[in-house]
Write a protein that holds these residues in place. Structure first.
Motif, PDB file in Angstrom:
ATOM      1  N   TRP A 128       0.799  -1.232  -0.239  1.00  0.00           N
ATOM      2  CA  TRP A 128       0.036  -0.024  -0.063  1.00  0.00           C
ATOM      3  C   TRP A 128       0.989   1.291  -0.071  1.00  0.00           C
ATOM      4  O   TRP A 128       0.718   1.924  -0.670  1.00  0.00           O
ATOM      5  CB  TRP A 128      -1.007   0.025   1.241  1.00  0.00           C
ATOM      6  CG  TRP A 128      -1.825   1.213   1.304  1.00  0.00           C
ATOM      7  CD1 TRP A 128      -2.837   1.569   0.774  1.00  0.00           C
ATOM      8  CD2 TRP A 128      -1.439   2.430   2.026  1.00  0.00           C
ATOM      9  NE1 TRP A 128      -3.419   2.699   1.300  1.00  0.00           N
ATOM     10  CE2 TRP A 128      -2.726   3.245   1.908  1.00  0.00           C
ATOM     11  CE3 TRP A 128      -0.239   2.950   2.822  1.00  0.00           C
ATOM     12  CZ2 TRP A 128      -2.813   4.300   2.339  1.00  0.00           C
ATOM     13  CZ3 TRP A 128      -0.630   4.135   3.468  1.00  0.00           C
ATOM     14  CH2 TRP A 128      -1.558   4.849   3.200  1.00  0.00           C
ATOM     15  N   LYS A 129       1.950   1.402   0.900  1.00  0.00           N
ATOM     16  CA  LYS A 129       2.684   2.409   0.747  1.00  0.00           C
ATOM     17  C   LYS A 129       3.543   2.579  -0.578  1.00  0.00           C
ATOM     18  O   LYS A 129       3.763   3.567  -0.757  1.00  0.00           O
ATOM     19  CB  LYS A 129       3.836   2.249   1.950  1.00  0.00           C
ATOM     20  CG  LYS A 129       3.248   2.398   3.308  1.00  0.00           C
ATOM     21  CD  LYS A 129       4.450   2.241   4.350  1.00  0.00           C
ATOM     22  CE  LYS A 129       3.852   2.192   5.849  1.00  0.00           C
ATOM     23  NZ  LYS A 129       4.988   2.227   6.843  1.00  0.00           N
ATOM     24  N   THR A 130       4.082   1.408  -1.125  1.00  0.00           N
ATOM     25  CA  THR A 130       4.764   1.486  -2.462  1.00  0.00           C
ATOM     26  C   THR A 130       3.671   2.307  -3.266  1.00  0.00           C
ATOM     27  O   THR A 130       4.333   3.129  -4.301  1.00  0.00           O
ATOM     28  CB  THR A 130       5.087   0.332  -2.537  1.00  0.00           C
ATOM     29  OG1 THR A 130       6.049  -0.431  -1.540  1.00  0.00           O
ATOM     30  CG2 THR A 130       5.963   0.141  -4.245  1.00  0.00           C
ATOM     31  N   ARG A 131       2.413   1.585  -3.246  1.00  0.00           N
ATOM     32  CA  ARG A 131       1.577   2.239  -4.308  1.00  0.00           C
ATOM     33  C   ARG A 131       1.397   3.780  -4.043  1.00  0.00           C
ATOM     34  O   ARG A 131       1.287   4.638  -5.182  1.00  0.00           O
ATOM     35  CB  ARG A 131       0.250   1.492  -4.410  1.00  0.00           C
ATOM     36  CG  ARG A 131       0.143   0.085  -5.158  1.00  0.00           C
ATOM     37  CD  ARG A 131      -1.112  -0.409  -5.214  1.00  0.00           C
ATOM     38  NE  ARG A 131      -1.797  -0.450  -4.187  1.00  0.00           N
ATOM     39  CZ  ARG A 131      -2.106  -1.379  -3.034  1.00  0.00           C
ATOM     40  NH1 ARG A 131      -1.285  -2.539  -3.217  1.00  0.00           N
ATOM     41  NH2 ARG A 131      -2.796  -1.248  -2.048  1.00  0.00           N
ATOM     42  N   GLY A 132       1.411   4.232  -2.856  1.00  0.00           N
ATOM     43  CA  GLY A 132       0.909   5.565  -2.655  1.00  0.00           C
ATOM     44  C   GLY A 132       2.189   6.374  -2.815  1.00  0.00           C
ATOM     45  O   GLY A 132       2.040   7.445  -3.326  1.00  0.00           O
ATOM     46  N   ILE A 133       3.523   5.725  -2.596  1.00  0.00           N
ATOM     47  CA  ILE A 133       4.642   6.469  -2.956  1.00  0.00           C
ATOM     48  C   ILE A 133       4.650   6.783  -4.405  1.00  0.00           C
ATOM     49  O   ILE A 133       4.976   7.968  -4.947  1.00  0.00           O
ATOM     50  CB  ILE A 133       6.009   5.995  -2.179  1.00  0.00           C
ATOM     51  CG1 ILE A 133       5.924   6.044  -0.749  1.00  0.00           C
ATOM     52  CG2 ILE A 133       7.065   6.535  -3.070  1.00  0.00           C
ATOM     53  CD1 ILE A 133       6.974   5.213  -0.048  1.00  0.00           C
ATOM     54  N   HIS A 134       4.573   5.866  -5.237  1.00  0.00           N
ATOM     55  CA  HIS A 134       4.364   5.655  -6.672  1.00  0.00           C
ATOM     56  C   HIS A 134       3.612   6.794  -7.175  1.00  0.00           C
ATOM     57  O   HIS A 134       3.802   7.666  -7.861  1.00  0.00           O
ATOM     58  CB  HIS A 134       4.183   4.394  -7.129  1.00  0.00           C
ATOM     59  CG  HIS A 134       4.360   4.420  -8.765  1.00  0.00           C
ATOM     60  ND1 HIS A 134       5.443   4.718  -9.342  1.00  0.00           N
ATOM     61  CD2 HIS A 134       3.360   4.316  -9.685  1.00  0.00           C
ATOM     62  CE1 HIS A 134       5.341   4.591 -10.782  1.00  0.00           C
ATOM     63  NE2 HIS A 134       3.962   4.479 -10.963  1.00  0.00           N
ATOM     64  N   GLN A 135       2.358   6.886  -6.515  1.00  0.00           N
ATOM     65  CA  GLN A 135       1.228   7.707  -6.947  1.00  0.00           C
ATOM     66  C   GLN A 135       1.654   9.221  -6.786  1.00  0.00           C
ATOM     67  O   GLN A 135       1.420  10.230  -7.370  1.00  0.00           O
ATOM     68  CB  GLN A 135      -0.182   7.331  -6.341  1.00  0.00           C
ATOM     69  CG  GLN A 135      -1.357   8.066  -7.135  1.00  0.00           C
ATOM     70  CD  GLN A 135      -2.442   7.710  -6.232  1.00  0.00           C
ATOM     71  OE1 GLN A 135      -2.568   6.731  -5.585  1.00  0.00           O
ATOM     72  NE2 GLN A 135      -3.600   8.428  -6.545  1.00  0.00           N
ATOM     73  N   VAL A 136       2.153   9.504  -5.478  1.00  0.00           N
ATOM     74  CA  VAL A 136       2.414  10.677  -5.119  1.00  0.00           C
ATOM     75  C   VAL A 136       3.503  11.226  -6.077  1.00  0.00           C
ATOM     76  O   VAL A 136       3.660  12.436  -6.329  1.00  0.00           O
ATOM     77  CB  VAL A 136       2.629  10.607  -3.681  1.00  0.00           C
ATOM     78  CG1 VAL A 136       3.402  12.199  -3.111  1.00  0.00           C
ATOM     79  CG2 VAL A 136       1.557  10.623  -2.822  1.00  0.00           C
ATOM     80  N   GLU A 150       2.449  12.312  -9.304  1.00  0.00           N
ATOM     81  CA  GLU A 150       1.666  13.500  -9.326  1.00  0.00           C
ATOM     82  C   GLU A 150       2.582  14.842  -9.099  1.00  0.00           C
ATOM     83  O   GLU A 150       2.572  15.835  -9.765  1.00  0.00           O
ATOM     84  CB  GLU A 150       0.598  13.539  -8.032  1.00  0.00           C
ATOM     85  CG  GLU A 150      -0.166  14.931  -7.875  1.00  0.00           C
ATOM     86  CD  GLU A 150      -1.125  14.715  -6.771  1.00  0.00           C
ATOM     87  OE1 GLU A 150      -1.391  15.881  -6.261  1.00  0.00           O
ATOM     88  OE2 GLU A 150      -1.281  13.806  -6.397  1.00  0.00           O
TER      89      GLU A 150
END
Length: 144
Positions: free
Chosen positions: A41-49, A52
């Motif tokens: 979840w953190k990896t996906r969040g970091i990638h998305q942010v 952006e």
């Protein structure tokens, strides 16, 4: 040996037997409480942010490059020679003279044989807006 309770008995010294008021199941047959894998979840969040931030950075970079280009054109026009006061909304042409210096003129590039650099229009903020067009135009053919 101390007075101990088995692992499947919920007991605390302060509250006693309180299994019925706990927000989670306490008996042996209850589903196991598992911690979720937060790394994915953190990896996906970091990638998305990061994506952006990268997009926003690229937008700012493009805006900065456009602003710098406008500044350079305005600097070039304001440092050119001209012996008249430009009128807002009028179209002017920037040329390189025989002496290598730039000068501003109302005469279009099709009307004489000078090295034409660009065509500009003066807006109400006294900013020179570069006109992008083909080499063939006259004052009546330019539409803003």
């Amino acid at each position: 040996m101390e007075n101990t309770k088995p692992d499947n008995i919920v007991f605390s010294e302060e509250k006693g037997y309180n299994a019925s008021i706990l927000p989670y199941a306490t008996n042996v047959g209850a589903p196991a409480i598992k911690t979720e894998d937060l790394v994915a979840w953190k990896t996906r969040g970091i990638h998305q942010v990061n994506k952006e931030f990268e997009n926003k950075f690229n937008e700012l970079k493009q805006h900065y490059n456009k602003l710098m280009e406008e500044y350079e054109w305005n600097d070039l026009v304001y440092n050119a020679k001209f012996s008249f006061e430009p009128v807002i909304g009028e179209i002017y042409h920037l040329y390189t003279g025989e002496d290598g210096l730039h000068f501003l003129s109302l005469i279009g590039p099709t009307e004489w044989d000078k090295e034409h650099i660009a065509t500009f229009k003066l807006n109400s903020d006294k900013k020179w807006i570069k006109y992008e067009a083909s080499d063939r135009f006259s004052k009546n053919e330019i539409h803003w």
